[in-house]
Design a protein around this motif. Structure first.
Motif, PDB file in Angstrom:
ATOM      1  N   GLY A  84       0.818  -1.214   0.000  1.00 25.37           N
ATOM      2  CA  GLY A  84       0.000   0.000   0.000  1.00 25.37           C
ATOM      3  C   GLY A  84       0.851   1.263   0.000  1.00 25.37           C
ATOM      4  N   LEU A  85       1.902   1.263   0.796  1.00 24.36           N
ATOM      5  CA  LEU A  85       2.789   2.426   0.838  1.00 24.36           C
ATOM      6  C   LEU A  85       3.562   2.583  -0.476  1.00 24.36           C
ATOM      7  CD1 LEU A  85       4.131   2.213   4.497  1.00 24.36           C
ATOM      8  CD2 LEU A  85       2.588   3.934   3.546  1.00 24.36           C
ATOM      9  N   LEU A  86       3.974   1.466  -1.068  1.00 22.47           N
ATOM     10  CA  LEU A  86       4.656   1.535  -2.357  1.00 22.47           C
ATOM     11  C   LEU A  86       3.726   2.084  -3.438  1.00 22.47           C
ATOM     12  CD1 LEU A  86       7.206   0.944  -3.994  1.00 22.47           C
ATOM     13  CD2 LEU A  86       6.316  -1.353  -4.380  1.00 22.47           C
ATOM     14  N   LEU A  87       2.481   1.633  -3.436  1.00 19.49           N
ATOM     15  CA  LEU A  87       1.506   2.150  -4.398  1.00 19.49           C
ATOM     16  C   LEU A  87       1.291   3.650  -4.191  1.00 19.49           C
ATOM     17  CD1 LEU A  87      -0.542   1.599  -6.652  1.00 19.49           C
ATOM     18  CD2 LEU A  87      -2.215   1.100  -4.861  1.00 19.49           C
ATOM     19  N   THR A  88       1.200   4.068  -2.942  1.00 20.02           N
ATOM     20  CA  THR A  88       1.048   5.493  -2.625  1.00 20.02           C
ATOM     21  C   THR A  88       2.247   6.286  -3.148  1.00 20.02           C
ATOM     22  OG1 THR A  88      -0.240   4.967  -0.653  1.00 20.02           O
ATOM     23  CG2 THR A  88       0.769   7.158  -0.748  1.00 20.02           C
ATOM     24  N   LEU A  89       3.444   5.774  -2.910  1.00 20.18           N
ATOM     25  CA  LEU A  89       4.665   6.437  -3.382  1.00 20.18           C
ATOM     26  C   LEU A  89       4.654   6.586  -4.899  1.00 20.18           C
ATOM     27  CD1 LEU A  89       7.658   7.417  -2.904  1.00 20.18           C
ATOM     28  CD2 LEU A  89       8.297   5.056  -3.317  1.00 20.18           C
ATOM     29  N   VAL A  90       4.332   5.510  -5.605  1.00 23.07           N
ATOM     30  CA  VAL A  90       4.345   5.549  -7.074  1.00 23.07           C
ATOM     31  C   VAL A  90       3.292   6.525  -7.603  1.00 23.07           C
ATOM     32  CG1 VAL A  90       3.846   4.172  -9.138  1.00 23.07           C
ATOM     33  CG2 VAL A  90       5.342   3.262  -7.357  1.00 23.07           C
TER      34      VAL A  90
END
Length: 108
Positions: A84-90
Motif C-alpha cells: 500500500g505504501l509503495l503504491l502510494t509512493l508511485v
C-alpha cells in the motif's frame, strides 16, 4: 513470549535508529540516480526543490513503513502495508512528475 527486560527499550530504540538510518541512506542512494543523470543528459533537469520533495517523499514513506512494520506481527500484514505504501509512493511520484490525475499538486 518472554517477559520484557529493562534493556529491551534501549535495544528497540537503537534498532529503530538503525532502521531509519538505512531508510535515509537508501533515499539518498536513489536520489543519486537523477543527480548523476543530470551530468550526462539534458533530459533530466531537476532543481533543488525537486530533490527536496523527492527526498522527503522517499524518506517519509520509508520511515512510515519502518514504524508500521514494527507494530504488525505477521509477514502478510507487513507485505500488505508495504504494498500500500509503495503504491502510494508511485502514485504521488507520478502525479508530481507528469500530472497523472490533474490535481493542483501536479508539476507544470
Amino acid at each position: 513470549m518472554r517477559a520484557r527486560q529493562p534493556g529491551d527499550r534501549t535495544r528497540d530504540k537503537a534498532s529503530l535508529a538503525r532502521d531509519v538510518r538505512r531508510v535515509l541512506l537508501g533515499a539518498g542512494a536513489i536520489l543519486l540516480v537523477p543527480l548523476v543523470a543530470m551530468r550526462f543528459t539534458r533530459e533530466v533537469n531537476w532543481g533543488p526543490l525537486d530533490f527536496a520533495v523527492a527526498g522527503l517523499l522517499l524518506a517519509g514513506i520509508g520511515s512510515l513503513y519502518v514504524l508500521l512494520a514494527r507494530k504488525l506481527r505477521t509477514a502478510p500484514q507487513r507485505r500488505a502495508i508495504g504494498g500500500g505504501l509503495l503504491l502510494t509512493l508511485v502514485l504521488v511520484w507520478a502525479e508530481l512528475a507528469v500530472g497523472l490525475f490533474g490535481s493542483p499538486i501536479a508539476g507544470s
